[in-house]
Design a protein around this motif. Sequence first.
Motif, PDB file in Angstrom:
ATOM      1  N   GLU A   6       2.494  -8.393  -6.514  1.00 19.65           N
ATOM      2  CA  GLU A   6       3.159  -7.031  -6.352  1.00 19.65           C
ATOM      3  C   GLU A   6       4.548  -7.003  -5.539  1.00 19.65           C
ATOM      4  OE1 GLU A   6      -1.255  -6.261  -5.709  1.00 19.65           O
ATOM      5  OE2 GLU A   6       0.267  -7.769  -5.174  1.00 19.65           O
ATOM      6  N   SER A   7       5.354  -6.233  -5.930  1.00 17.19           N
ATOM      7  CA  SER A   7       6.441  -5.964  -4.871  1.00 17.19           C
ATOM      8  C   SER A   7       7.170  -4.673  -5.310  1.00 17.19           C
ATOM      9  CB  SER A   7       7.654  -7.093  -5.332  1.00 17.19           C
ATOM     10  OG  SER A   7       8.120  -6.856  -6.986  1.00 17.19           O
ATOM     11  N   GLY A   9       7.326  -2.108  -2.855  1.00 18.76           N
ATOM     12  CA  GLY A   9       6.913  -1.119  -1.838  1.00 18.76           C
ATOM     13  C   GLY A   9       8.053  -0.923  -0.832  1.00 18.76           C
ATOM     14  N   LEU A  20       7.172  -0.035  -8.442  1.00 16.62           N
ATOM     15  CA  LEU A  20       6.438  -1.233  -8.200  1.00 16.62           C
ATOM     16  C   LEU A  20       6.227  -2.091  -9.336  1.00 16.62           C
ATOM     17  CD1 LEU A  20       3.591   0.314  -6.061  1.00 16.62           C
ATOM     18  CD2 LEU A  20       5.829  -0.195  -5.403  1.00 16.62           C
ATOM     19  N   TRP A  36      -3.117  -0.339 -11.127  1.00 11.39           N
ATOM     20  CA  TRP A  36      -2.553   0.050  -9.948  1.00 11.39           C
ATOM     21  C   TRP A  36      -3.670   0.692  -8.970  1.00 11.39           C
ATOM     22  CZ3 TRP A  36       1.449  -2.384  -7.714  1.00 11.39           C
ATOM     23  CH2 TRP A  36       2.238  -3.072  -8.357  1.00 11.39           C
ATOM     24  N   TYR A  94      -0.493  -0.618  -1.912  1.00 12.16           N
ATOM     25  CA  TYR A  94      -0.789  -0.534  -3.411  1.00 12.16           C
ATOM     26  C   TYR A  94      -1.146  -1.756  -3.971  1.00 12.16           C
ATOM     27  CZ  TYR A  94       0.873   4.361  -3.875  1.00 12.16           C
ATOM     28  OH  TYR A  94       0.695   5.699  -3.766  1.00 12.16           O
ATOM     29  N   THR A 120       1.282  -4.090  -1.743  1.00 13.04           N
ATOM     30  CA  THR A 120       2.683  -3.876  -1.353  1.00 13.04           C
ATOM     31  C   THR A 120       2.714  -2.439  -0.497  1.00 13.04           C
ATOM     32  OG1 THR A 120       4.983  -3.655  -1.809  1.00 13.04           O
ATOM     33  CG2 THR A 120       3.298  -3.085  -3.326  1.00 13.04           C
ATOM     34  N   VAL A 122       3.599   1.056   0.722  1.00 10.22           N
ATOM     35  CA  VAL A 122       4.409   2.313   0.185  1.00 10.22           C
ATOM     36  C   VAL A 122       4.358   3.187   1.407  1.00 10.22           C
ATOM     37  CG1 VAL A 122       4.894   4.315  -1.183  1.00 10.22           C
ATOM     38  CG2 VAL A 122       4.284   1.875  -2.206  1.00 10.22           C
TER      39      VAL A 122
END
Length: 126
Positions: A6-7, A9, A20, A36, A94, A120, A122
């Motif tokens: 994941e990326s 955030g 995301l 998610w 997340y 990630t 948030v």
Amino acid sequence: QLHLVESGGSLVQPGGSLRLSCVLSGFTADGYTIGWFRQAPGKEREGVSCISSSTGITDYKDSVKGRFTIYRDNAKNTVYLQMNSLKPEDTAVYYCAAVPRRLLVRLCVAERYEHWGQGTQVTVSS
């Protein structure tokens, strides 16, 4: 080896937007259901939005309907979560997750998922 990364955030102000990304490696999304999920401090993990990649069936948590959109880019083997009109209560880590089945109902039940990313952060705050 199956991986989800994941990326996207970040810290964002209320009313702002984030996208995301969940990059899949070691497998393709076809035949999988991708979801998610999020977990806030002191709370249980909850499903946010999920998509069955083969059928396109989607599912959303009620509180994010109309604000979040899940979609996939098969060419990039990536699943995205576009988040608009963010609220402080959206603050959480997340996670992206996958299960090698084409779920048709109750897509966003965490216990049904077998593979998870690292998450990630948030944060929605002024």
